[in-house]
Design an enzyme around this catalytic site. Structure first.
Site, PDB file in Angstrom:
ATOM      1  NE  ARG A  81      17.749  53.054 -19.467  1.00  0.00           N
ATOM      2  CZ  ARG A  81      17.872  53.449 -20.720  1.00  0.00           C
ATOM      3  NH1 ARG A  81      18.598  52.750 -21.555  1.00  0.00           N
ATOM      4  NH2 ARG A  81      17.265  54.514 -21.149  1.00  0.00           N
ATOM      5  CB  THR A 112      26.156  54.180 -15.748  1.00  0.00           C
ATOM      6  OG1 THR A 112      25.010  53.618 -15.086  1.00  0.00           O
ATOM      7  CG2 THR A 112      26.957  55.004 -14.751  1.00  0.00           C
ATOM      8  CG  ASP A 142       5.784  50.172 -20.602  1.00  0.00           C
ATOM      9  OD1 ASP A 142       6.780  50.882 -20.452  1.00  0.00           O
ATOM     10  OD2 ASP A 142       5.375  49.378 -19.707  1.00  0.00           O
ATOM     11  CG  ASP A 169       2.964  52.080 -19.011  1.00  0.00           C
ATOM     12  OD1 ASP A 169       3.142  52.105 -17.779  1.00  0.00           O
ATOM     13  OD2 ASP A 169       3.501  52.871 -19.801  1.00  0.00           O
TER      14      ASP A 169
HETATM   15  N1  URA Z   1       9.785  46.885 -22.231  1.00  0.00           N
HETATM   16  C1  URA Z   1       8.486  46.926 -22.621  1.00  0.00           C
HETATM   17  O1  URA Z   1       7.596  46.976 -21.786  1.00  0.00           O
HETATM   18  N2  URA Z   1       8.202  46.933 -23.936  1.00  0.00           N
HETATM   19  C2  URA Z   1       9.149  46.873 -24.886  1.00  0.00           C
HETATM   20  O2  URA Z   1       8.820  46.843 -26.077  1.00  0.00           O
HETATM   21  C3  URA Z   1      10.495  46.831 -24.472  1.00  0.00           C
HETATM   22  C4  URA Z   1      10.781  46.826 -23.146  1.00  0.00           C
END
Ligand code: URA
Length: 210
Positions: free
Chosen positions: A105, A109, A201, A204
């Protein structure tokens, strides 16, 4: 025309997903669960693949038997979390051709920018299965599918663990022809762009990073 979202309510999918949501589920178990759930979702997402009859010689006689028609599917992982879903799908469809889309990302922008793109040939003749565990804002999924369509893909399905209503709306606005298969449609996105209640995440949790 908007393709419906398939929220897979199968008890095995739902039970495994609940274990994955638990913040105390350790990385190796999380990884095992995402592999198992991806196989169950792959079973759903390939349900409508076209079949053809071909002769097979059993030990007793020749019979006409159903086979999957056409070229092998293309399995496209959106890096990096998509790889967590990819392994299980490949166990189920070992002949799939595999591609990768890498996007980051742009902080100014806020738009996804491509840093890697390598996909199988003849995409237009393959069922193209795009995998990413979290359909959050939908921006990366839409950008990845934009690129895949430019590369020739026409029959595309998107597989995720969790979808936010915002991500579904974004995908359906940009790519109404792409069927979404998910284990759950969650409540919403929070201000940081995380799916709520979600599982945190995904990258992760798969790779044990923080
Ligand atoms: N990406 C992720 O890993 N978790 C989320 O909750 C949103 C996007």
């Amino acid at each position: 025309m908007t393709t419906p979202v398939n929220e897979v309510k199968h008890p095995l999918v739902q039970h495994k997903l609940s274990l994955m949501r638990d913040k105390d589920t350790p990385t190796p178990i999380f990884r095992q669960l995402i592999k198992e759930i991806s196989q169950l979702l792959a079973y759903e997402i390939t349900r409508e693949m076209p079949m053809e009859q071909r002769d097979v010689e059993t030990p007793l006689r020749v019979t006409s038997a159903p086979h999957i028609q056409g070229r092998k599917p293309a399995l496209i992982s959106i890096l990096r979390a998509g790889n967590g879903l990819m392994d299980g799908v490949l166990d189920l469809i070992p002949t799939a051709r595999v591609g990768f889309v890498g996007l980051y990302r742009d902080e100014e922008t806020l738009q996804p920018v491509q840093y890697y793109f390598k996909v199988p040939s003849h995409l237009g003749e393959r069922l193209t299965l795009v995998v990413d565990p979290m359909l959050a804002t939908g921006n990366s999924a839409v950008a990845a599918i934009d690129l895949l369509k430019k590369a020739g893909a026409t029959k595309i399905r998107f597989m995720c663990l969790l979808a936010a209503p915002e991500g579904i709306a974004c995908m359906q606005a940009a790519h109404p022809d792409v069927e979404i298969v998910t284990a759950s449609i969650d409540e919403c996105l929070n201000d940081a762009g995380y799916i709520v209640p979600g599982l945190g995440d995904a990258g992760d949790r798969i790779y044990g990073t923080t």
